[in-house]
Structure formats: C-alpha cells, structure tokens
Design a protein around this motif. Structure first.
Motif, PDB file in Angstrom:
ATOM      1  N   MET A 170       0.826  -1.179   0.000  1.00 51.02           N
ATOM      2  CA  MET A 170       0.000   0.000   0.000  1.00 51.02           C
ATOM      3  C   MET A 170       0.874   1.246   0.000  1.00 51.02           C
ATOM      4  O   MET A 170       1.958   1.242   0.559  1.00 51.02           O
ATOM      5  CB  MET A 170      -0.876   0.039   1.248  1.00 51.02           C
ATOM      6  CG  MET A 170      -1.971  -0.965   1.264  1.00 51.02           C
ATOM      7  SD  MET A 170      -3.069  -0.499   2.597  1.00 51.02           S
ATOM      8  CE  MET A 170      -4.312  -1.693   2.332  1.00 51.02           C
ATOM      9  N   GLY A 171       0.337   2.316  -0.567  1.00 53.46           N
ATOM     10  CA  GLY A 171       1.059   3.582  -0.609  1.00 53.46           C
ATOM     11  C   GLY A 171       0.909   4.360   0.688  1.00 53.46           C
ATOM     12  O   GLY A 171       0.077   4.062   1.528  1.00 53.46           O
ATOM     13  N   LYS A 172       1.736   5.339   0.821  1.00 49.26           N
ATOM     14  CA  LYS A 172       1.668   6.184   2.009  1.00 49.26           C
ATOM     15  C   LYS A 172       0.513   7.165   1.871  1.00 49.26           C
ATOM     16  O   LYS A 172       0.191   7.620   0.785  1.00 49.26           O
ATOM     17  CB  LYS A 172       2.960   6.962   2.189  1.00 49.26           C
ATOM     18  CG  LYS A 172       4.148   6.104   2.537  1.00 49.26           C
ATOM     19  CD  LYS A 172       5.361   6.979   2.763  1.00 49.26           C
ATOM     20  CE  LYS A 172       6.547   6.124   3.127  1.00 49.26           C
ATOM     21  NZ  LYS A 172       7.738   6.963   3.358  1.00 49.26           N
ATOM     22  N   LYS A 173      -0.081   7.503   3.009  1.00 50.23           N
ATOM     23  CA  LYS A 173      -1.144   8.501   3.006  1.00 50.23           C
ATOM     24  C   LYS A 173      -0.527   9.890   2.923  1.00 50.23           C
ATOM     25  O   LYS A 173       0.543  10.142   3.455  1.00 50.23           O
ATOM     26  CB  LYS A 173      -1.965   8.413   4.295  1.00 50.23           C
ATOM     27  CG  LYS A 173      -2.827   7.186   4.382  1.00 50.23           C
ATOM     28  CD  LYS A 173      -3.681   7.259   5.622  1.00 50.23           C
ATOM     29  CE  LYS A 173      -4.562   6.040   5.734  1.00 50.23           C
ATOM     30  NZ  LYS A 173      -5.390   6.099   6.938  1.00 50.23           N
ATOM     31  N   ALA A 174      -1.231  10.770   2.251  1.00 51.90           N
ATOM     32  CA  ALA A 174      -0.773  12.160   2.178  1.00 51.90           C
ATOM     33  C   ALA A 174      -0.905  12.799   3.552  1.00 51.90           C
ATOM     34  O   ALA A 174      -1.833  12.503   4.302  1.00 51.90           O
ATOM     35  CB  ALA A 174      -1.613  12.930   1.160  1.00 51.90           C
ATOM     36  N   LYS A 175       0.033  13.669   3.886  1.00 51.50           N
ATOM     37  CA  LYS A 175      -0.028  14.343   5.172  1.00 51.50           C
ATOM     38  C   LYS A 175      -1.234  15.280   5.212  1.00 51.50           C
ATOM     39  O   LYS A 175      -1.533  15.958   4.241  1.00 51.50           O
ATOM     40  CB  LYS A 175       1.242  15.151   5.420  1.00 51.50           C
ATOM     41  CG  LYS A 175       2.449  14.287   5.678  1.00 51.50           C
ATOM     42  CD  LYS A 175       3.627  15.145   6.051  1.00 51.50           C
ATOM     43  CE  LYS A 175       4.820  14.267   6.359  1.00 51.50           C
ATOM     44  NZ  LYS A 175       5.987  15.059   6.746  1.00 51.50           N
TER      45      LYS A 175
END
Length: 57
Positions: free
Chosen positions: A1-6
């Motif tokens: 999974m990708g990282k969540k945007a801050k």
C-alpha cells in the motif's frame, strides 16, 4: 500500500487570516508580521467590547 498524504494541520481560519494579513500589508505598506499583529489585536478588542456590552455573560 502507498503512504497517506499528510493532513494539512493549519486551520482554515489561520489560512484566511494570513491571506487577509498579506492583502492588508500590501495595501498599507507594512510587513506581513506587522499586519498580522494588527489583525490579531483588532480581534481581541472586538471580543472585549462584545463582553462589555453583554454584561459579562
């Protein structure tokens, strides 16, 4: 999974106050910090006046 945007932690009111301060600074020949300080102080005075009129409710 990708990282969540801050998440943007700056509140909408803070952004709007900064935009207003930038505009006020350009119009009046002030620095952004000076304009922001004036806007903050004006808000405090309005709050104090409203409390005085309401009888300290």
């Amino acid at each position: 999974m990708g990282k969540k945007a801050k998440q943007n932690t700056e509140s909408r009111a803070d952004r709007e106050r900064a935009i207003e301060a930038n505009y006020f600074a350009r119009k009046c020949g002030l620095t952004k910090d000076e304009a922001l300080k004036i806007i903050k102080n004006a808000g405090r005075r309005i709050d104090e006046q409203a409390k005085g009129r309401s009888g300290g409710r």
